[in-house]
Design an enzyme around this catalytic site. Structure first.
Site, PDB file in Angstrom:
ATOM      1  N   SER A 157       0.836  -1.197   0.000  1.00 47.66           N
ATOM      2  CA  SER A 157       0.000   0.000   0.000  1.00 47.66           C
ATOM      3  C   SER A 157       0.878   1.256   0.000  1.00 47.66           C
ATOM      4  O   SER A 157       1.758   1.394  -0.849  1.00 47.66           O
ATOM      5  CB  SER A 157      -0.957  -0.047   1.198  1.00 47.66           C
ATOM      6  OG  SER A 157      -1.926   0.964   1.147  1.00 47.66           O
ATOM      7  N   ARG A 227     -11.788   6.221  10.330  1.00 45.54           N
ATOM      8  CA  ARG A 227     -11.383   4.817  10.276  1.00 45.54           C
ATOM      9  C   ARG A 227     -12.480   3.945   9.679  1.00 45.54           C
ATOM     10  O   ARG A 227     -12.190   3.015   8.911  1.00 45.54           O
ATOM     11  CB  ARG A 227     -11.037   4.322  11.678  1.00 45.54           C
ATOM     12  CG  ARG A 227     -10.556   2.881  11.739  1.00 45.54           C
ATOM     13  CD  ARG A 227      -9.297   2.686  10.922  1.00 45.54           C
ATOM     14  NE  ARG A 227      -8.663   1.400  11.205  1.00 45.54           N
ATOM     15  CZ  ARG A 227      -7.540   0.982  10.642  1.00 45.54           C
ATOM     16  NH1 ARG A 227      -6.916   1.752   9.765  1.00 45.54           N
ATOM     17  NH2 ARG A 227      -7.027  -0.192  10.952  1.00 45.54           N
ATOM     18  N   ASP A 323      -8.884  -6.364  -4.665  1.00 46.32           N
ATOM     19  CA  ASP A 323      -8.472  -5.076  -4.109  1.00 46.32           C
ATOM     20  C   ASP A 323      -9.021  -3.970  -5.005  1.00 46.32           C
ATOM     21  O   ASP A 323      -8.577  -3.798  -6.135  1.00 46.32           O
ATOM     22  CB  ASP A 323      -6.943  -5.014  -4.052  1.00 46.32           C
ATOM     23  CG  ASP A 323      -6.413  -3.728  -3.435  1.00 46.32           C
ATOM     24  OD1 ASP A 323      -7.219  -2.821  -3.138  1.00 46.32           O
ATOM     25  OD2 ASP A 323      -5.183  -3.631  -3.249  1.00 46.32           O
ATOM     26  N   HIS A 356      -8.130  -5.057  -0.258  1.00 47.57           N
ATOM     27  CA  HIS A 356      -6.830  -4.408  -0.074  1.00 47.57           C
ATOM     28  C   HIS A 356      -6.066  -5.010   1.098  1.00 47.57           C
ATOM     29  O   HIS A 356      -4.834  -5.075   1.079  1.00 47.57           O
ATOM     30  CB  HIS A 356      -7.039  -2.906   0.140  1.00 47.57           C
ATOM     31  CG  HIS A 356      -5.768  -2.122   0.172  1.00 47.57           C
ATOM     32  ND1 HIS A 356      -4.842  -2.157  -0.855  1.00 47.57           N
ATOM     33  CD2 HIS A 356      -5.251  -1.281   1.108  1.00 47.57           C
ATOM     34  CE1 HIS A 356      -3.819  -1.368  -0.558  1.00 47.57           C
ATOM     35  NE2 HIS A 356      -4.044  -0.831   0.629  1.00 47.57           N
ATOM     36  N   ASP A 357      -6.768  -5.447   2.111  1.00 51.08           N
ATOM     37  CA  ASP A 357      -6.123  -6.047   3.279  1.00 51.08           C
ATOM     38  C   ASP A 357      -5.420  -7.360   2.968  1.00 51.08           C
ATOM     39  O   ASP A 357      -4.741  -7.918   3.840  1.00 51.08           O
ATOM     40  CB  ASP A 357      -7.150  -6.282   4.392  1.00 51.08           C
ATOM     41  CG  ASP A 357      -7.248  -5.106   5.353  1.00 51.08           C
ATOM     42  OD1 ASP A 357      -6.460  -4.149   5.212  1.00 51.08           O
ATOM     43  OD2 ASP A 357      -8.108  -5.146   6.247  1.00 51.08           O
TER      44      ASP A 357
END
EC number: 2.3.1.46
Length: 379
Positions: A157, A227, A323, A356-357
């Site tokens: 990232s 968040r 992602d 994405h994680d």
């Protein structure tokens, strides 16, 4: 309660602090007269200092990438699945350095640090930073550790952007770049998500223009919302559907706007609450701006191949199918530019449901591909 540490762990680690008293000029036109960087190391530096690997962290990351600070720790470092004996970044071979970036809130000099000129926390007066600023500060840390050239720089990232920037800013100091789930610049959509998150913080009454520490408060609600928005972008629709679906916390609807009714609502609120208790709001603003500003090809009219013409590193670019924050197409932009510039690059696109994680989750093909590349690096 103490735990027995896994055999493939780097074990107990102690953060270290490097202080720099030479001014650091920044892209914004300001400078820091002095600063500190907190870092950890894993493995041993060989006699020729040729086996060093730098880990660059993402937006909310920090220096504690592997191992444990105490036997009572519930969890190891954030990338423990990838760093350690026999793992992709094998500490039997490599000397690994992981730091908390300048502007962070885990020990390195940042907005929550005391400004020596005022005796108060920097707060909103801390200078805006860029990815290249981080790279310059990291180069000074490398000098301090006696590392002339990195065997590899690895990041996911925002960390991948730093790895890529290193190869352009200090081409003779990087042999390999491992850039995971990243992009050559943010899309308009990504900038928009960052702006929504920033506005959540900036409009929180407890933010106080960034001087909330002076008031003895934190903009908890703003951080929580930031968040929550960010976390949605880290997950795929498939993984959220599989994990939560439309499941309710209880067996009935409450017909109001205040109850937490769906499991996914509960999860997002938990993530927001937990994050708001450990992260600094001004640091969040800084990190998202550094993301927004990253666009190394801008100086060449958007021509990334021309921007990479002078690099000498070999590259491994990895992406994940679900992602959507930094889609595989964004990684392929980097690959295409490197090929056009006639550079050595390999590309691995990994099927993963985790969005994405996925760069944090040790799925078999990811671990195998990662390890295969790292094992090829001569030290």
């Amino acid at each position: 309660m103490s735990t027995v540490l896994p055999e493939d762990s780097v074990g107990l680690v102690t953060p270290q602090t490097a202080r720099f008293d030479e001014p650091l000029a920044l892209a914004c036109g300001r400078s820091l007269a002095s600063y500190e960087l907190v870092y950890e190391t894993y493995g041993s530096l060989n006699a020729s200092a040729s086996n060093a690997v730098l880990i660059c962290h993402a937006l909310s990351g920090h220096h504690h990438a592997a191992g444990y600070h105490a036997t009572t720790d519930r969890k190891p470092g954030w990338w423990d699945s990838c760093i350690g004996p026999g793992k992709p970044i094998d500490t039997n071979r490599f000397f690994v350095v992981s730091l908390n970036n300048l502007g962070g809130c885990n020990g390195s000099t940042g907005p929550s640090s005391v400004n020596p000129a005022t005796g108060k926390p920097y707060g909103a007066d801390f200078p805006v930073l860029t990815v290249e600023d981080w790279v310059h500060s990291q180069a000074r840390l490398a000098d301090r550790l006696g590392i002339r050239q990195w065997a590899a720089i690895v990041g996911g990232s925002l960390g991948g952007m730093q790895a890529l920037q290193w190869t352009m800013t200090y081409p003779d100091r990087v042999r390999h770049c491992v850039d995971i789930a990243s992009a050559p610049k943010l899309s308009a959509q990504n900038i928009a998500f960052n702006e929504v998150a920033r506005q959540a913080i900036l409009t929180d009454p407890e933010f106080h223009g960034g001087s909330f520490q002076d008031q003895g408060v934190i903009p908890k609600r703003g951080l929580m919302l930031a968040r929550m928005v960010g976390h949605i972008t880290y997950l795929s629709d498939d993984s959220m559907g599989e994990k939560f679906g439309r499941e309710l916390k209880s067996d009935k609807l409450n017909y109001d706007f205040h109850s937490v009714e769906f499991q996914v609502e509960s999860y997002l609120r938990y993530q927001g609450e937990e994050f708001s208790g450990r992260f600094d709001a001004n640091t969040y603003l800084l990190m998202t701006k550094a993301l927004d500003y990253f666009d190394p090809a801008a100086a060449n009219g958007g021509d990334l191949a021309a921007t990479l013409a002078h690099v000498t590193a070999d590259y491994c670019i990895m992406s994940f199918t679900t992602d959507w924050r930094f889609s595989p197409a964004r990684s392929r932009e980097i690959v295409d530019a490197l090929m056009a510039a006639r550079k050595n690059v390999c590309y691995l696109e990994i099927d993963s449901p985790y969005g994405h994680d996925a760069f944090l989750i040790p799925t078999p093909r990811y671990m195998q591909g990662f390890a295969n590349y790292m094992n090829r690096i001569a030290i």
